[in-house]
Write an enzyme that holds these catalytic residues in place. Structure first.
Site, PDB file in Angstrom:
ATOM      1  N   HIS A  36       5.218   3.850   7.233  1.00 25.84           N
ATOM      2  CA  HIS A  36       3.775   3.958   6.997  1.00 25.84           C
ATOM      3  C   HIS A  36       2.980   3.456   8.190  1.00 25.84           C
ATOM      4  O   HIS A  36       3.512   2.743   9.053  1.00 25.84           O
ATOM      5  CB  HIS A  36       3.379   3.186   5.728  1.00 25.84           C
ATOM      6  CG  HIS A  36       3.581   1.704   5.833  1.00 25.84           C
ATOM      7  ND1 HIS A  36       2.560   0.828   6.123  1.00 25.84           N
ATOM      8  CD2 HIS A  36       4.696   0.943   5.715  1.00 25.84           C
ATOM      9  CE1 HIS A  36       3.038  -0.402   6.157  1.00 25.84           C
ATOM     10  NE2 HIS A  36       4.327  -0.362   5.914  1.00 25.84           N
TER      11      HIS A  36
ATOM     12  N   ARG B  45       0.812  -1.224   0.000  1.00 23.73           N
ATOM     13  CA  ARG B  45       0.000   0.000   0.000  1.00 23.73           C
ATOM     14  C   ARG B  45       0.841   1.267   0.000  1.00 23.73           C
ATOM     15  O   ARG B  45       0.400   2.317  -0.472  1.00 23.73           O
ATOM     16  CB  ARG B  45      -0.925  -0.004   1.230  1.00 23.73           C
ATOM     17  CG  ARG B  45      -1.872  -1.180   1.255  1.00 23.73           C
ATOM     18  CD  ARG B  45      -2.424  -1.409   2.654  1.00 23.73           C
ATOM     19  NE  ARG B  45      -1.368  -1.778   3.596  1.00 23.73           N
ATOM     20  CZ  ARG B  45      -1.549  -1.980   4.897  1.00 23.73           C
ATOM     21  NH1 ARG B  45      -2.746  -1.821   5.419  1.00 23.73           N
ATOM     22  NH2 ARG B  45      -0.548  -2.316   5.671  1.00 23.73           N
TER      23      ARG B  45
HETATM   24 ZN    ZN Z   1       5.662  -1.818   6.494  1.00 24.11          ZN
END
Ligand code: ZN
Length: 215
Positions: free
Chosen positions: A107, A56
């Site tokens: 992230h 992602r």
């Molecule tokens: Zn990661």
């Protein structure tokens, strides 16, 4: 029932990938006249992206084109100084490609970070790799243990890891040379998988930077 937004399902095969690629290349060329011609002549990206392997959190979040970003990704966006893969790529980015900006991007919802916060043994090569992140966790244990929510603790560790990795990059001998010589900049960022937005991490001055100076 809500339709899946994804384009490649568990029942698709490589033929689907090749079909998608053909359509993508056509769209890319139509939307960006001259781009593929320029790419055929070589690359001169200004950015090195060091990110997590998570599907992602990708360089697509910068909304730039092929030829604009040099990329290195691994589990939990780490650049330990004994890792020949990331270190040789950084050398290439500095000495040959000549990038001007280096982004270390973590992230939210990072499984590498969450695994590190648990004490369960992972084993194998992944255990050895995550040791680098366990060191970050141990270094900041007082800060992390004061956060009651696991999710928020994981987000804090992701941010602290970005800070530590920015420091690792900035104390790399070759990066130091190019920061002084060409004004190379190093930034930390976190990508939010729920919003698609990047935010810049406020990276303080490395308190130990003086110990890595070499004449
Ligand atoms: Zn990661």
């Amino acid at each position: 029932m809500c339709r899946s937004p994804f384009r490649f399902s568990a029942t698709d095969g490589v033929d689907k990938l090749l079909k998608l690629n053909k359509e993508w290349a056509k769209r890319l060329d139509q939307a960006n006249p001259g781009l593929l011609e320029a790419n055929a002549k070589g690359q001169k990206p200004q950015i090195l992206w060091i990110g997590c392997a998570d599907s992602r959190s990708t360089v697509a979040s910068l909304d730039l084109l092929p030829g604009e970003v040099f990329v290195h990704r691994n589990v939990a966006n780490m650049v330990p100084n004994c890792d020949p893969s990331s270190q040789s790529l950084i050398q290439l980015a500095m000495e040959v490609v000549g990038v001007k900006h280096i982004i270390v991007c973590g992230h939210t919802d990072c499984k590498g970070v969450e695994t590190t916060l648990n004490n369960a043994r992972v084993g194998g090569s992944l255990e050895a790799w995550l040791r680098n992140l366990r060191d970050v966790r141990a270094k900041y244990k007082t800060v992390l243990e004061a956060i009651p929510s696991f999710k928020e603790r994981a987000e804090k560790l992701a941010e602290l890891n970005v800070i530590e990795q920015v420091w690792n990059v900035k104390t790399n001998d070759i990066v130091r040379e190019h920061m002084a010589k060409r004004g190379v900049q190093v930034y930390g960022m976190i990508y939010d998988v729920a919003t698609g937005l990047l935010h810049q991490v406020d990276v303080p001055e490395d308190p130990d930077v003086g110990y890595y100076a070499v004449d």
